[in-house]
Each structure stands twice: as structure tokens, then as C-alpha cells.
Scaffold this active site. Structure first.
Site, PDB file in Angstrom:
ATOM      1  CD  GLU A   1       8.169   0.253  10.283  1.00  0.00           C
ATOM      2  OE1 GLU A   1       7.176   0.726   9.705  1.00  0.00           O
ATOM      3  OE2 GLU A   1       9.005  -0.481   9.728  1.00  0.00           O
TER       4      GLU A   1
ATOM      5  CG  ASN B   1      -0.313  -0.106   2.500  1.00  0.00           C
ATOM      6  OD1 ASN B   1       0.829  -0.559   2.590  1.00  0.00           O
ATOM      7  ND2 ASN B   1      -0.996   0.315   3.538  1.00  0.00           N
TER       8      ASN B   1
ATOM      9  CB  CYS C   1      -2.025  -0.573   8.206  1.00  0.00           C
ATOM     10  SG  CYS C   1      -0.860   0.784   8.439  1.00  0.00           S
TER      11      CYS C   1
HETATM   12  P1  NDP Z   1       0.876  -9.558   3.212  1.00  0.00           P
HETATM   13  O1  NDP Z   1       0.940  -9.958   4.635  1.00  0.00           O
HETATM   14  O2  NDP Z   1       0.141 -10.394   2.285  1.00  0.00           O
HETATM   15  O3  NDP Z   1       2.347  -9.396   2.607  1.00  0.00           O
HETATM   16  C1  NDP Z   1       3.321  -8.569   3.213  1.00  0.00           C
HETATM   17  C2  NDP Z   1       4.691  -8.956   2.682  1.00  0.00           C
HETATM   18  O4  NDP Z   1       5.094 -10.206   3.246  1.00  0.00           O
HETATM   19  C3  NDP Z   1       4.745  -9.149   1.177  1.00  0.00           C
HETATM   20  O5  NDP Z   1       5.985  -8.694   0.697  1.00  0.00           O
HETATM   21  C4  NDP Z   1       4.599 -10.649   1.054  1.00  0.00           C
HETATM   22  O6  NDP Z   1       5.082 -11.143  -0.171  1.00  0.00           O
HETATM   23  C5  NDP Z   1       5.430 -11.119   2.209  1.00  0.00           C
HETATM   24  N1  NDP Z   1       5.089 -12.451   2.694  1.00  0.00           N
HETATM   25  C6  NDP Z   1       3.933 -13.128   2.576  1.00  0.00           C
HETATM   26  N2  NDP Z   1       4.007 -14.321   3.212  1.00  0.00           N
HETATM   27  C7  NDP Z   1       5.253 -14.394   3.750  1.00  0.00           C
HETATM   28  C8  NDP Z   1       5.952 -15.373   4.524  1.00  0.00           C
HETATM   29  N3  NDP Z   1       5.390 -16.516   4.897  1.00  0.00           N
HETATM   30  N4  NDP Z   1       7.232 -15.113   4.897  1.00  0.00           N
HETATM   31  C9  NDP Z   1       7.833 -13.943   4.558  1.00  0.00           C
HETATM   32  N5  NDP Z   1       7.227 -12.995   3.811  1.00  0.00           N
HETATM   33  C10 NDP Z   1       5.952 -13.204   3.412  1.00  0.00           C
HETATM   34  O7  NDP Z   1       0.313  -8.068   3.250  1.00  0.00           O
HETATM   35  P2  NDP Z   1      -0.157  -7.171   2.021  1.00  0.00           P
HETATM   36  O8  NDP Z   1       1.016  -6.916   1.124  1.00  0.00           O
HETATM   37  O9  NDP Z   1      -1.388  -7.783   1.453  1.00  0.00           O
HETATM   38  O10 NDP Z   1      -0.491  -5.788   2.737  1.00  0.00           O
HETATM   39  C11 NDP Z   1      -1.705  -5.525   3.347  1.00  0.00           C
HETATM   40  C12 NDP Z   1      -1.625  -5.753   4.856  1.00  0.00           C
HETATM   41  O11 NDP Z   1      -0.533  -5.001   5.396  1.00  0.00           O
HETATM   42  C13 NDP Z   1      -2.852  -5.297   5.582  1.00  0.00           C
HETATM   43  O12 NDP Z   1      -3.224  -6.220   6.562  1.00  0.00           O
HETATM   44  C14 NDP Z   1      -2.404  -4.010   6.238  1.00  0.00           C
HETATM   45  O13 NDP Z   1      -3.131  -3.673   7.380  1.00  0.00           O
HETATM   46  C15 NDP Z   1      -0.981  -4.313   6.547  1.00  0.00           C
HETATM   47  N6  NDP Z   1      -0.226  -3.073   6.708  1.00  0.00           N
HETATM   48  C16 NDP Z   1       0.224  -2.724   7.962  1.00  0.00           C
HETATM   49  C17 NDP Z   1       0.873  -1.532   8.163  1.00  0.00           C
HETATM   50  C18 NDP Z   1       1.405  -1.159   9.506  1.00  0.00           C
HETATM   51  O14 NDP Z   1       2.309  -0.347   9.573  1.00  0.00           O
HETATM   52  N7  NDP Z   1       0.879  -1.666  10.595  1.00  0.00           N
HETATM   53  C19 NDP Z   1       1.085  -0.586   7.058  1.00  0.00           C
HETATM   54  C20 NDP Z   1       0.634  -1.068   5.782  1.00  0.00           C
HETATM   55  C21 NDP Z   1      -0.025  -2.273   5.638  1.00  0.00           C
HETATM   56  P3  NDP Z   1       4.002 -11.247  -1.399  1.00  0.00           P
HETATM   57  O15 NDP Z   1       3.390  -9.913  -1.517  1.00  0.00           O
HETATM   58  O16 NDP Z   1       4.833 -11.590  -2.532  1.00  0.00           O
HETATM   59  O17 NDP Z   1       3.006 -12.291  -0.975  1.00  0.00           O
END
Ligand code: NDP
Length: 712
Positions: A686, A377, A508
């Protein structure tokens, strides 16, 4: 769905786990359980394969299976991922050997129709998964990744063989033929085809398709290859390092257009990045904080100088409106780097007085090599928020962007290199969850900082535990925004809009549960709806657009399904509630800003994170009651309160279970203030000085100034 895409080559020559010299006893146990699952699926099928039965087969207790995988779904997902990884590795190995586009298409065919594919045990396992993908979001997600990867590679190679306009159709047809050949063979008792004949048929089919198509390069016309999207390698050791291996496509979610092809980092690339990071980190940590700060400051200046170019790229990759990316995404990243550049020179330990004959001191030292894994995002902002404190403290970083938004982190790597950050100190490795796992499990990496979903956070923590890494987790939320009856209603409505519709709701910390005091609810809703109706949904590159595209068609479907649930569960739709396709938006993932009133805690739209432009309004009358309801969730990322009574504002905020809070505002995130979640929304912080704690470790030193007495 496509088998060649959906499934992995089950038992190819290359074993997914074999080259993994990092296999701890835990991994061996997991692997045994996955093997037992494969045996069970092959012998007795999907329904009969229970957790207890698989545990018995593996000779362990069901509790142990639950410990490693949670539940049956978790075990099945891990098994499918394991098998998929085998296919990926087998395909990558064949692609590395192949010379030229036609040979690469053949490599894909050969990997998917290898002899092992026709083994009966293999076939039955894949057929079992096939049957379940439609019913399980977790399995479907794994399947989608492979589907996308297969098509991306076919399209890439076909661009060198046929005219651009025919690439997509032929790629899909070839994938379907691969699936069809395998499926027919697997389902026919007599085994109509084997690996050799299936590969021959597929090869003849591909040749016929290519012969019938317009060639890629016309002798008279322009070189259509020039029109192909660019291909980006991983950025390791200060430069792009192409491998020619497996890639994926990144698309503009507003138009569906392919923006670029991205090479995936496998084990070899991650190992290479760790090796080069090790060298770079030593050089980097040996600099004084002031020297590191000067270089980081230059990086912040370069980011600002390229604000418009980077904002445009971020808009193309994410679908966010240019009016946001021009003022927020790049600027917030630059602010963060500048902030930590300033702190770098001031990092220090403390002196501890231990009396006349001794003193102690602490040294604040870097952790070494750290990993950052980003969500889609705020791709550039997340890369900056993680790398800035990491680098300021003298660490090196391997950063993996989300596969949906891989572009701007590469630009950041270029900028760091240009600013003078030594080779290997900031590296970008691209790919899906498997690449993420290579980072979280790598023994050379000391810490992982993830931004992502709660479920991903839990998996990362489990994987990081194998090598006892530090973890920082920035996870999801379902945050409350409380509007008291004395609030300035115009400000409160502004806050609610900021809390829900920025970046099309893909934030998020969004305050998606808006609790409004019953006394002011009608007036609040009237003002709110009037303003939402005026919001401009449109082309993200148009400066007038306020709501752009969601990140992908899949995500749009998820958001629309929540809107459908909201209606079905009895919430009252006040505005929005549908996809937007008018005025040329039909190829994109656009959803109108949506407000539901009359919501209750029983509804899915109130309990679950939607991550889209959907606001749920709830009514309350009493302060204690609203606090209890606001806290009634496993999430705890953020919270907001609107009231003119400042005593109440502070009192209520103190009782809300959330890491990041606002009084009379929402979603403002100055770098100086720590950001992060409570409960299941995260661990660690962070930004602010707090992040320094998460990227350093303390060394305590006792210094004796007197004689040494020993009782021996
Ligand atoms: P995901 O959890 O699907 O993915 C996050 C990252 O982790 C991606 O790069 C993903 O790769 C990678 N990933 C997925 N599975 C694994 C694993 N088993 N081991 C290591 N890495 C892995 O999140 P989204 O990208 O869909 O983002 C949306 C989510 O992020 C929402 O829940 C949102 O609330 C949260 N978010 C939280 C924030 C915060 O600061 N608290 C800020 C922004 C978003 P790939 O994409 O290739 O699957």
C-alpha cells in the site's frame, strides 16, 4: 452460552447455499464435504468424526479435504459458519416481513425455534458443536458473532417496547428462554416440546415480560426512544439504504456503551452495490486523471476540515486516545487521498519503439470494481489507504470495515459523495466475515485488498482464487527492533515505546521483539521502565491520556492471557502486567503497558502476535546472531535498527526479512513510502507509487505502420 445465539438454525427453509448462483465446481465440492461433516457429526459424534472418516463418507481422498479446509478444525469451522449462515438468512428473511418491534421479536423466536430445529439430526449436530465451543477459539469466534447479532437485534426491537433501562436484561432473558426451550426438548427422549409449543411458550413469556416492564414511551415523560443509539444503513450508491434487516451493535470499548446499530449487508445489498458500482466506475474511469484528482483533493480537504469530529468518533469506536486520533488517524487518511489525487493526472503507460514500421504502447487501465476489507485498529486510515489509490486509478470500491469499528468508513463515504465522487464509486457494506466472503467470491469484483490476520489472509486468498482475483494482503507481524551497543539510548527507548505502546499496542508493524545488546541492556531497561511507569492510562477522550482501551473485552482477555503465559513461561515482568480498572475504567478494556525482560524464542509472547501493549526484551551480543534470531519467524512485516554506525544500520536492514524498515526510528509511515510485508505478513504494497501497480492493469498495444505480410 446461548444456543439460539451460539448455533444456527440447522436446516431452515432457506438454504444458505441455494441462492448462490456463483457456485463454482469448487463450491459444490466444499458443500459436499460440509454435508458429509454434518452427517458424520449427527451419526457418530464429534470425537469419532475424523478427517479420514469424513473424506471416506464423501468419497474423496483425505488430501482433498485438507486442500480445501486445512485440517479438522478448519472443516469444523467451515461447517459451523455454513450452518450459522443459514440461520442468519432465515432470520433476515423473517425480519424483512415483520412489521413493528413485537413482530420482529417474534420473527427472531420463529427463526430460532422453527420446526427444522427440532429434527433429531439437526439437534445432534448442534449439540456436538456446543460441546466444542469452549475448547476451540475458532469455533468460539463464530459463536460470539451470532450471540452478538441475536442480542443486538433483540435489544433493538425491545427499545420500541420497554424502557431503556430494562432492554438489556429482557433481551438476555428472552435469548436464554429460546435456548432453554430448545435444549430441554433436544435432550429429553420423549420430546417434551415441539416447534409449535416452544414458540407459543416463548411468545407468552415475551408478552409477560413486556407487560411487566415500564413502557418505552411514557405519556408524561420524555420519549425514551430518542435516547436509542442511531441505526446506520449501508452506504451504497452515494446514500444510506436502510433495509430494516439484521443488525449488530458497535460499542465504545472504554465504557461498554452502545454507540450505534449497524445494518448488515447480505447478498442482495452486495449485489446491489456491485451493480451500482459498475455504472459509477464507467463514469469515473471516463474522467481524466486530473478531474479525478481534483475531486479527491476536495475529499482530502473535507477530511481535514472535519478532523476533530472524526477523531472523536474514531476514539469512541476504537478506544484509542484522542491525542492520537486528533493528529494521526484522520490526517494520515487525508494525506493519502491528497497524495494519490496528485498522482492521478500523471498515470500513464509507456511508448515502446519497435523500429521504423511499428511501435507499441501500454495503457494503464483500472481493474474495475475492487473490494477493500479493513481491520479494526485504524478504521478510517485503512479505508483511506485502500480507497485513495483505487479511486485515483479509476476503480470503484466496495469497502467492508471490521464489524468492531464500522462508523468512520461511513463518514468517509459521505465525504466522498460531498466532494463529487459519482454515485457507486465508493460504497460501504457492513457486516462480519460472511459479508467479507460475499466480496471475495463475487464474480463482479476484480480485486480484494485485505488488512487483517494471517489466517484471514489465507482464507481470502483461497476464496479469491475461485474467480482469480488480484489480492493485496496487509497482515500481522511479530517484528524485531534491534538496539546495538552504540545506539543513542534515549532515542532507542523512544523507538521501543513507539514500537509497542501506540494505540495500546494494536499496531500491525509493532516491534514487539526488542533485541538489546547485552552491554547496554541494564541502562536501556532502566530508562525504559522509568518512562513506561509514567505513561497515563485513562479515558480515551481525555487529552492527557496516552494509553486508551483495547478494542473489546474479548481482545483484552486474549492480551491478559498472553501476559499470564509470559509469567508462566519464565519471562521477568518489569512493569505493568495487569488490567487497569481504577478511576472509573472498570467498564472498559484497559491493560497497563507491560514490559517483560529475560525473554527467549521458546516463549509464546516472543513467537505469537499479541496485538496489545506487551513488549518482550531479548538480549544479544553478536550481529550475525541477532539477525538470524530476528529472521526466525514466519512473519516479515517490519523491522527496526538503532545504531550510530550507519554502515551497520544499512548492512543489517538489508539482511532482515521484512517489508517495512526503519533505521533510528520506528512506526513512521509516510504515505510516499510503500508499506507492506514479506513472508507471511502479506502480499503487495500500500502507499507510494507501488500501490498504483496493484490497482491497475496494463494493456499492450502493437501499432503497425507498414504493410501486412502473411505466409499464406
Ligand atoms: P481479522 O483478520 O480478524 O479481520 C480483518 C477483516 O476481514 C475484518 O473486516 C473481518 O470481518 C474480515 N474477515 C474475517 N474473515 C473473513 C473471511 N473469511 N473472508 C473475508 N473477510 C473476512 O483482523 P482484525 O480485524 O482482528 O485485525 C487485527 C489483525 O490485522 C492483526 O493481525 C494485525 O496485525 C492485522 N493488521 C495488519 C496491518 C497491515 O497493514 N499489515 C494493519 C493493521 C492490522 P469481521 O471483523 O467482521 O470478522
Amino acid at each position: 452460552m446461548g444456543r439460539a445465539n451460539a448455533q444456527a438454525q440447522a436446516f431452515p427453509a432457506i438454504d444458505a447455499a441455494a441462492p448462490d448462483r456463483r457456485r463454482a465446481p469448487e463450491d459444490v465440492r466444499r458443500r459436499q464435504l460440509i454435508d458429509a461433516t454434518i452427517d458424520s457429526l449427527a451419526e457418530i459424534g464429534f470425537n469419532a468424526s475424523t478427517l479420514a472418516q469424513i473424506a471416506r463418507r464423501a468419497g474423496v481422498s483425505p488430501g482433498l479435504v485438507a486442500h480445501y479446509f486445512g485440517d479438522k478444525d478448519g472443516l469444523l469451522e467451515a461447517t459451523l459458519r455454513f450452518l450459522s449462515l443459514r440461520l442468519y438468512r432465515a432470520t433476515a428473511a423473517r425480519l424483512r416481513e415483520a412489521r413493528g418491534p413485537r413482530a420482529r421479536v417474534q420473527a427472531l423466536i420463529d427463526a430460532n425455534l422453527a420446526p427444522e430445529e427440532f429434527d433429531q439430526r439437526t439437534s445432534s449436530v448442534w449439540l456436538a458443536f456446543w460441546g466444542q465451543v469452549l475448547h476451540s477459539e475458532r469455533l468460539r469466534r463464530v459463536q460470539r458473532v451470532y450471540q452478538a447479532r441475536m442480542l443486538a437485534n433483540l435489544r433493538h426491537d425491545l427499545r420500541g417496547l420497554v424502557a431503556r433501562g430494562e432492554v438489556g436484561r429482557i433481551a438476555i432473558t428472552i435469548a436464554a428462554v429460546i435456548d432453554g426451550l430448545w435444549l430441554r426438548s433436544s435432550l429429553s427422549a420423549a420430546g417434551e416440546t415441539d416447534s409449535v409449543s416452544a414458540r407459543q411458550v416463548a411468545a407468552l413469556f415475551v408478552d409477560a415480560q413486556i407487560a411487566a416492564a415500564t413502557p418505552a414511551v411514557s405519556l408524561n415523560g420524555p420519549d425514551v426512544m430518542n435516547a436509542s443509539p442511531p441505526r446506520h444503513a449501508n452506504h451504497i450508491g452515494g446514500q444510506y439504504r436502510p433495509t430494516g434487516g439484521v443488525s449488530f451493535e458497535t460499542r465504545n470499548p472504554a465504557t461498554g456503551e452502545v454507540l450505534a446499530e449497524i445494518e448488515i449487508a447480505g447478498e442482495a445489498e452486495v449485489d446491489a452495490a456491485v451493480a451500482i458500482a459498475r455504472k459509477g466506475q464507467k463514469l469515473w474511469a471516463a474522467k481524466t486523471g486530473a478531474e479525478r484528482g481534483r475531486i479527491l483533493k476536495r475529499a482530502a480537504e473535507l477530511l481535514r476540515a472535519r478532523n476533530d469530529e472524526l477523531a472523536r468518533l474514531e476514539t469512541l469506536d476504537t478506544g484509542k486516545p484522542i491525542q492520537e486520533t486528533l493528529v494521526v488517524d484522520v490526517a494520515s487518511g487525508a494525506d493519502c487521498i491528497e497524495y494519490y489525487a496528485g498522482l492521478a493526472a500523471g498515470l500513464s503507460g509507456e511508448h515502446v519503439d519497435l523500429g521504423p514500421t511499428a511501435f507499441g504502447y501500454t495503457r494503464r487501465e483500472p481493474l474495475g470494481i475492487v473490494a477493500g476489507i479493513g481491520a479494526w485498529n485504524y478504521p478510517l486510515q485503512i479505508a483511506c489507504w485502500k480507497s485513495a489509490p483505487a479511486l485515483a486509478c479509476g476503480n470503484a470500491m466496495l469497502f467492508k470495515p471490521a464489524e468492531l469499528t464500522p462508523l468512520t468508513a461511513l463518514k468517509l463515504a459521505e465525504i466522498y459523495a460531498e466532494a463529487g465522487v459519482p454515485e457507486g464509486v465508493f460504497n460501504v457494506v457492513q457486516g462480519f466475515a460472511e459479508t467479507g466472503r460475499l466480496l471475495t467470491r463475487h464474480p463482479g469484483i476484480a480485486k480484494v485488498s485485505l488488512t487483517g490476520e494471517v489466517g484471514t489472509g489465507k482464507k481470502v486468498m483461497v476464496d479469491a482464487a475461485g474467480t482469480l482475483k488480484y489480492v493485496t494482503l496487509e497482515l500481522g507481524g511479530k517484528s524485531p527492533l534491534i538496539v546495538f551497543d552504540d545506539a543513542d539510548l534515549d532515542d532507542a527507548v523512544s523507538g521501543a515505546l513507539l514500537a509497542n505502546f501506540y494505540s495500546a499496542g494494536e499496531v500491525c508493524s509493532n516491534g514487539t521483539r526488542v533485541f538489546v545488546h547485552e552491554k547496554v541492556r541494564p541502562a536501556f531497561l532502566e530508562k525504559l521502565v522509568a518512562r513506561v511507569e509514567r505513561m497515563v492510562v485513562g479515558d480515551p477522550l481525555d487529552p492527557a491520556t496516552q494509553v486508551g482501551a483495547l478494542i473489546s473485552p474479548d481482545h483484552m482477555e486474549k492480551v491478559l492471557s498472553y501476559i499470564a503465559k509470559g509469567k508462566a513461561e519464565g519471562a521477568k515482568l518489569l512493569v505493568g502486567g495487569a488490567r487497569v480498572t481504577a478511576n472509573g475504567l472498570d467498564k472498559g478494556a484497559f491493560v497497563a503497558p507491560t514490559v517483560f525482560d529475560g525473554c527467549t524464542e521458546a516463549m509464546s509472547i516472543v513467537r505469537e502476535e499479541i496485538f496489545g501493549p506487551v513488549m518482550a526484551v531479548l538480549s544479544f551480543t553478536d550481529e550475525d546472531e541477532v539477525i538470524a534470531r530476528a529472521n526466525d519467524t514466519d512473519f516479515g512485516l517490519a523491522a527496526g535498527v538503532f545504531t550510530r554506525d550507519l554502515a551497520r544500520g544499512h548492512r543489517v536492514i538489508a539482511r532482515l526479512e521484512a517489508g517495512t524498515c526503519w533505521i533510528n526510528h520506528y512506526n513512521i509511515t509516510p504515505i510516499e513510502l510503500p508499506f507492506g510485508g514479506a513472508k507471511q505478513s502479506g502480499l503487495g504494497r500500500e502507499n507510494g507509487k507501488a500501490a498504483i501497480e496493484h490497482y491497475t492493469q496494463l494493456k499492450s498495444v502493437y501499432v503497425n505502420l507498414g504493410r501486412v505480410e502473411a505466409p499464406y
